[in-house]
Design a protein around this motif. Structure first.
Motif, PDB file in Angstrom:
ATOM      1  N   LYS A 152       4.272 -10.289  15.988  1.00 58.06           N
ATOM      2  CA  LYS A 152       5.672 -10.655  16.260  1.00 58.06           C
ATOM      3  C   LYS A 152       6.362  -9.635  17.165  1.00 58.06           C
ATOM      4  CE  LYS A 152       6.398 -10.953  11.876  1.00 58.06           C
ATOM      5  NZ  LYS A 152       4.964 -10.874  11.542  1.00 58.06           N
ATOM      6  N   THR A 153       6.196  -8.359  16.821  1.00 61.76           N
ATOM      7  CA  THR A 153       6.879  -7.339  17.625  1.00 61.76           C
ATOM      8  C   THR A 153       6.284  -7.275  19.030  1.00 61.76           C
ATOM      9  OG1 THR A 153       7.402  -6.104  15.617  1.00 61.76           O
ATOM     10  CG2 THR A 153       7.529  -4.896  17.701  1.00 61.76           C
ATOM     11  N   SER A 154       4.960  -7.320  19.123  1.00 59.75           N
ATOM     12  CA  SER A 154       4.321  -7.293  20.452  1.00 59.75           C
ATOM     13  C   SER A 154       4.790  -8.472  21.297  1.00 59.75           C
ATOM     14  CB  SER A 154       2.799  -7.381  20.327  1.00 59.75           C
ATOM     15  OG  SER A 154       2.321  -6.454  19.411  1.00 59.75           O
ATOM     16  N   THR A 189      15.435  -7.128  13.737  1.00 55.35           N
ATOM     17  CA  THR A 189      15.972  -7.381  12.382  1.00 55.35           C
ATOM     18  C   THR A 189      14.982  -6.944  11.298  1.00 55.35           C
ATOM     19  OG1 THR A 189      15.117  -9.656  12.182  1.00 55.35           O
ATOM     20  CG2 THR A 189      17.269  -9.384  13.245  1.00 55.35           C
ATOM     21  N   ASP A 190      13.902  -6.263  11.712  1.00 51.58           N
ATOM     22  CA  ASP A 190      12.910  -5.815  10.720  1.00 51.58           C
ATOM     23  C   ASP A 190      13.237  -4.388  10.298  1.00 51.58           C
ATOM     24  OD1 ASP A 190      10.727  -5.040   9.245  1.00 51.58           O
ATOM     25  OD2 ASP A 190       9.227  -5.671  10.729  1.00 51.58           O
ATOM     26  N   PRO A 191      13.453  -4.138   8.988  1.00 51.92           N
ATOM     27  CA  PRO A 191      13.765  -2.771   8.547  1.00 51.92           C
ATOM     28  C   PRO A 191      12.654  -1.774   8.881  1.00 51.92           C
ATOM     29  CG  PRO A 191      13.791  -4.313   6.672  1.00 51.92           C
ATOM     30  CD  PRO A 191      13.491  -5.123   7.897  1.00 51.92           C
ATOM     31  N   GLN A 193      11.588  -1.328  11.692  1.00 46.91           N
ATOM     32  CA  GLN A 193      12.097  -0.792  12.979  1.00 46.91           C
ATOM     33  C   GLN A 193      11.014  -0.599  14.039  1.00 46.91           C
ATOM     34  OE1 GLN A 193      13.948   2.752  11.283  1.00 46.91           O
ATOM     35  NE2 GLN A 193      15.951   1.831  11.603  1.00 46.91           N
ATOM     36  N   ASN A 194       9.942  -1.366  13.982  1.00 46.96           N
ATOM     37  CA  ASN A 194       8.889  -1.196  14.996  1.00 46.96           C
ATOM     38  C   ASN A 194       9.410  -1.502  16.386  1.00 46.96           C
ATOM     39  OD1 ASN A 194       6.948  -0.465  13.133  1.00 46.96           O
ATOM     40  ND2 ASN A 194       6.345  -2.575  12.747  1.00 46.96           N
ATOM     41  N   LEU A 195      10.235  -2.529  16.500  1.00 46.92           N
ATOM     42  CA  LEU A 195      10.796  -2.866  17.818  1.00 46.92           C
ATOM     43  C   LEU A 195      11.771  -1.768  18.274  1.00 46.92           C
ATOM     44  CD1 LEU A 195      11.283  -4.765  20.207  1.00 46.92           C
ATOM     45  CD2 LEU A 195      12.950  -5.992  18.800  1.00 46.92           C
ATOM     46  N   ILE A 253      14.765 -12.412  19.122  1.00 47.98           N
ATOM     47  CA  ILE A 253      14.993 -11.706  17.852  1.00 47.98           C
ATOM     48  C   ILE A 253      13.673 -11.509  17.120  1.00 47.98           C
ATOM     49  CG2 ILE A 253      16.353 -11.678  15.734  1.00 47.98           C
ATOM     50  CD1 ILE A 253      18.148 -13.855  16.930  1.00 47.98           C
ATOM     51  N   ASP A 254      13.335 -10.246  16.875  1.00 43.97           N
ATOM     52  CA  ASP A 254      12.119  -9.913  16.122  1.00 43.97           C
ATOM     53  C   ASP A 254      12.483  -9.857  14.635  1.00 43.97           C
ATOM     54  OD1 ASP A 254       9.501  -9.100  15.589  1.00 43.97           O
ATOM     55  OD2 ASP A 254       9.935  -6.982  15.934  1.00 43.97           O
ATOM     56  N   THR A 255      11.552 -10.312  13.786  1.00 42.60           N
ATOM     57  CA  THR A 255      11.845 -10.355  12.349  1.00 42.60           C
ATOM     58  C   THR A 255      10.743  -9.691  11.526  1.00 42.60           C
ATOM     59  OG1 THR A 255      10.718 -12.475  11.985  1.00 42.60           O
ATOM     60  CG2 THR A 255      13.042 -12.574  12.601  1.00 42.60           C
TER      61      THR A 255
HETATM   62 MG    MG Z   1       6.768  -6.283  13.650  1.00 40.10          MG
END
Ligand code: MG
Ligand code: ADP
Length: 282
Positions: free
Chosen positions: A16-18, A39-41, A43-45, A126-128
């Protein structure tokens, strides 16, 4: 009007982040104004890019005040902005979840916040987090379309069908209703096969997924023709804080480059961009 894509899935590690970073970057290089939102805690993005001067606020203000003022940071790449996730605790005591639980109307604040940005961006991506939950539901309700990376193996494809697609269907408030509580139809979901290997098994899973959703006939899910191969460049690019198509070390000759793949993905999602070449030269 900005087109809002949410990159979702009930499982972690699917890409997802990639996909968020690489799709946002190829759009930006096609001279489109793009906003990424983390929006992912985990925080990878937020950590993907090196951002020396982050904005004073981030996701918390966006979601709890329905206000993007002061929330937008610069990635350092042209046409590409980002809203960082400043709620690292998430379901372990961060501010966003209690706010969403406080009132059933709070779930559409993100949707309202993004409407105020509509004129400023061509695309919002939006990344989740790879899970179900209220934040992911708020994101889906704000989106025009969904993207869900699926790794072509038995466990991941089953999780996609039961977990991710099940979550989507559960967002229709009652049997027979055609719109969500945001007053819009469920956003259609683009499944993109990611980390495609060169095995018979992977090809069988892709074929099975295509059949499953062609036969469903409700148009909720389409499996994209573009397939992202399993290549070291995607991981190495993350380590270098670069979009994959900017970072192309030697690659096996049987696979398309990250640039070819991401251009195809952008064109398939947005046919109006066909013919727009990205400015970046590898
Ligand atoms: Mg991710
Ligand atoms: N197509 C790909 N080929 C090889 N590695 C990939 C590919 N896509 C993602 N990865 C790697 O897989 C890991 C998980 O990807 P990530 O985008 O963080 O997943 P998610 O956000 O869904 O948890 C990362 O190390 C990433 O670099």
């Amino acid at each position: 009007m900005a087109k809002i894509y949410a990159v979702i899935g009930t499982k972690g590690g699917t890409g997802k982040t990639s996909t968020s970073v690489n799709l946002a970057s190829i759009f930006a290089d096609m001279n489109q104004k793009v906003l990424l939102i983390d929006t992912d805690p985990a925080q990878n993005l937020s950590k993907y890019f090196n951002i020396p001067f982050p904005a004073e606020a981030g996701l918390t203000r966006l979601v709890t005040k329905a206000d993007p003022t002061g929330c937008i940071s610069q990635t350092g790449f042209p046409n590409l902005d980002i809203i960082l996730n400043d709620d690292a605790k998430g379901d372990k005591g961060g501010p966003i979840l209690p706010f969403l639980r406080e009132s059933s109307s709070h779930i559409i604040y993100l949707n309202l916040a993004l409407q105020t940005l509509n004129g400023e961006y061509d695309y919002i991506i939006i990344d989740t987090q790879g899970a179900g939950g209220l934040v992911q539901e708020a994101v889906i309700l704000a989106a025009d379309e969904l993207i869900s990376p699926v790794i072509p193996n038995y466990l991941d494809s089953t999780e996609f069908i039961t977990g991710t697609v099940g979550l989507l269907r559960s967002l229709l408030p009652a049997p027979g209703m055609k719109t969500t509580i945001a007053g819009k139809p469920l956003p259609p979901c683009n499944a993109v096969i990611n980390k495609m290997g060169r095995t018979r098994d992977a090809r069988d899973v892709v074929e099975h997924l295509r059949k499953e959703f062609d036969q469903a006939g409700d148009g909720l899910v389409r499996v994209l023709n573009t397939i992202i191969p399993d290549l070291a460049v995607y991981n190495k690019a993350a380590g270098a804080s670069e979009p994959a198509h900017h970072f192309e070390p030697a690659r096996p000759s049987y696979s398309p480059s990250a640039k070819e793949t991401m251009v195809n993905l952008a064109y398939e999602l947005q046919p109006k961009l066909i013919g727009t070449a990205p400015l970046w030269e590898v």
